[in-house]
Design a protein around this motif. Structure first.
Motif, mmCIF file in Angstrom:
data_model
loop_
_atom_site.group_PDB
_atom_site.id
_atom_site.type_symbol
_atom_site.label_atom_id
_atom_site.label_comp_id
_atom_site.label_asym_id
_atom_site.label_seq_id
_atom_site.Cartn_x
_atom_site.Cartn_y
_atom_site.Cartn_z
ATOM 1 N N LEU A 168 6.340 1.184 -3.664
ATOM 2 C CA LEU A 168 6.917 1.641 -2.397
ATOM 3 C C LEU A 168 5.888 2.398 -1.563
ATOM 4 C CD1 LEU A 168 9.454 1.641 -0.698
ATOM 5 C CD2 LEU A 168 10.229 3.687 -1.891
ATOM 6 N N ILE A 169 5.114 3.266 -2.193
ATOM 7 C CA ILE A 169 4.082 4.026 -1.479
ATOM 8 C C ILE A 169 3.047 3.088 -0.867
ATOM 9 C CG2 ILE A 169 2.116 5.591 -1.819
ATOM 10 C CD1 ILE A 169 4.746 7.069 -1.634
ATOM 11 N N LEU A 170 2.611 2.102 -1.647
ATOM 12 C CA LEU A 170 1.573 1.184 -1.166
ATOM 13 C C LEU A 170 2.095 0.186 -0.134
ATOM 14 C CD1 LEU A 170 -0.250 0.606 -4.566
ATOM 15 C CD2 LEU A 170 -1.063 1.959 -2.626
ATOM 16 N N GLY A 207 5.941 -7.414 -2.337
ATOM 17 C CA GLY A 207 5.385 -6.056 -2.368
ATOM 18 C C GLY A 207 4.333 -5.846 -3.435
ATOM 19 N N ILE A 208 4.388 -6.653 -4.497
ATOM 20 C CA ILE A 208 3.418 -6.500 -5.585
ATOM 21 C C ILE A 208 2.413 -7.643 -5.513
ATOM 22 C CG2 ILE A 208 3.077 -6.289 -8.072
ATOM 23 C CD1 ILE A 208 5.912 -5.174 -8.281
ATOM 24 N N SER A 209 1.305 -7.368 -4.860
ATOM 25 C CA SER A 209 0.192 -8.317 -4.766
ATOM 26 C C SER A 209 -0.734 -8.087 -5.957
ATOM 27 C CB SER A 209 -0.567 -8.084 -3.462
ATOM 28 O OG SER A 209 -1.152 -6.789 -3.479
ATOM 29 N N PRO A 210 -1.761 -8.922 -6.150
ATOM 30 C CA PRO A 210 -2.688 -8.700 -7.279
ATOM 31 C C PRO A 210 -3.302 -7.302 -7.286
ATOM 32 C CG PRO A 210 -3.001 -10.906 -6.412
ATOM 33 C CD PRO A 210 -2.038 -10.215 -5.482
ATOM 34 N N VAL A 227 -2.951 -1.307 -9.724
ATOM 35 C CA VAL A 227 -2.564 0.109 -9.716
ATOM 36 C C VAL A 227 -1.417 0.344 -10.704
ATOM 37 C CG1 VAL A 227 -1.667 2.011 -8.310
ATOM 38 C CG2 VAL A 227 -3.331 0.414 -7.334
ATOM 39 N N LEU A 228 -0.448 -0.561 -10.702
ATOM 40 C CA LEU A 228 0.689 -0.439 -11.619
ATOM 41 C C LEU A 228 0.214 -0.467 -13.071
ATOM 42 C CD1 LEU A 228 3.431 -2.714 -9.971
ATOM 43 C CD2 LEU A 228 2.682 -0.407 -9.353
#
Length: 360
Positions: free
Chosen positions: A202-204, A222-225, A230-231
């Motif tokens: 969410l922050i990114l 929302g979740i790119s490579p 970071v995750l």
């Protein structure tokens, strides 16, 4: 068996309808009347998605005493920041032999709930337990209508203390066989996978959320490579904190296989392979439980345990600090910490004994 579902948001309405579908006598409680007004009148909950149909609960109410009276199992389905308030409301009306399950507890939920009941001087013989995550990926489209995107294959759950696990298992296996009773709340609290997926994503994606009101698929867009990298670092720090307690952590990638039967060479691929995340859109603003719940009730306690026992969590700390700026608050001050969970000054062995055997 009579069951109470406490909380009528996305998860609570879905769970109440699901349990009613299975033939249980279900009451539904919500603190405000707005969300449950249609259910109070009709007693019906409509479920869409993986489960389809209209299902009838016994009643819906804003009266806690009425909701939990005579109910063997109490399923608490509220954001973790509401656990304190729910514990206080529930305390005067709890009965011997009841089981309260936090769905989920996030990190330290059962410990916090136990502390509130102690402060309220509850003497009843009640089992407090927490699930590691919620059984469904679900959303509420309208009051009385919930969509279940996917039922997870398995959800770890444990009682506090773990010596009550046999009693917990005997009841839960009759209700939701997907519940997997595990060693202790160390396992459920620190295998809190929401801390990996929700806050940093969410922050990114903050600018995109604010400029589109969340009109994009949270997991798939929302979740790119690079976001997934970071995750993975957050996941590594979470696992290092968990290892303090001599419990082998489940990585986020391993959890996706455990809960959804999906695999990938890395976390990004595993997320992309999970059809259960398809159609789940981002929050419409940053003022959302992905920050308001997952930062103070998940990331803060993990960072706090890391600080207490000399495990560095720089990426987790940075997400908390960025959230503080964006939300104009201080989650360090309001979140669950070692001290607020009543564990300050205790050794690792002492904490393990508390969660496994209880306090004298």
């Amino acid at each position: 068996m009579k069951i109470a579902v406490v909380g009528a948001g996305n998860g609570g309405q879905a769970l109440a309808g699901y349990l009613a579908m299975k033939g249980f006598d279900v009451s539904l409680f919500n603190r405000s009347k707005r969300r449950i007004s249609p259910i109070i009148e009709s007693h019906k909950i409509k479920i869409e998605g993986q489960i389809e149909g209209d299902f009838k609960v016994s009643f819906a109410t804003t009266n806690m005493e009425e909701a939990i009276k005579g109910r063997k199992l109490i399923m608490v389905v509220v954001p973790a920041f509401a656990h304190k308030d729910i514990a206080k409301k529930m305390a005067p009306f709890l009965e011997d032999g009841q089981i309260v399950v936090l769905n989920p507890g996030r990190t330290g939920g059962a410990l916090e709930f136990r502390n509130i009941l102690k402060q309220e001087e509850v003497k009843k013989d009640v089992i407090i337990a927490e699930a590691q995550t919620f059984i469904f990926a679900s959303r509420m489209s309208n009051p009385g209508v919930a969509k279940v995107f996917r039922i997870k294959n398995a959800v770890p759950v444990s009682a506090l203390p773990a010596t009550r696990n046999p009693e917990l298992e005997e009841v839960l296996r009759q209700v939701i066989p997907e519940f997997d009773v595990v060693s202790s709340v160390i396992y459920t609290s620190f295998n809190n996978i929401a801390v990996v997926f929700h806050p940093a994503t969410l922050i990114l994606n903050a600018a995109r959320v604010e400029t589109t009101a969340g009109k994009f698929e949270f997991y798939f867009e929302g979740i790119s490579p690079s976001v997934a990298k970071v995750l993975e670092k957050i996941d590594e720090e979470r696992c290092q904190v968990m290892k303090l307690f001599n419990v082998e952590p489940m990585t986020a990638k391993e959890w996706l296989n455990y809960a959804y039967d999906v695999r990938g060479r890395n976390l990004y691929e595993a997320i992309r392979n999970n059809s259960g995340y398809r159609g789940i859109f981002a929050p419409t603003s940053l003022d959302n439980r992905y920050l308001l719940e997952d930062i103070p009730m998940s990331l803060v306690p993990m960072a706090s345990f890391g600080e207490e026992f000399n495990v560095k969590t720089p990426i987790i700390d940075s997400i908390i600090n960025l959230s503080n700026i964006m939300m104009e608050t201080n989650f360090w001050k309001v979140g669950r910490t070692v001290e607020r969970l009543g564990l300050s000054g205790k050794s690792i062995d002492e904490i393990i004994k508390i969660v496994e055997e209880g306090e004298e």
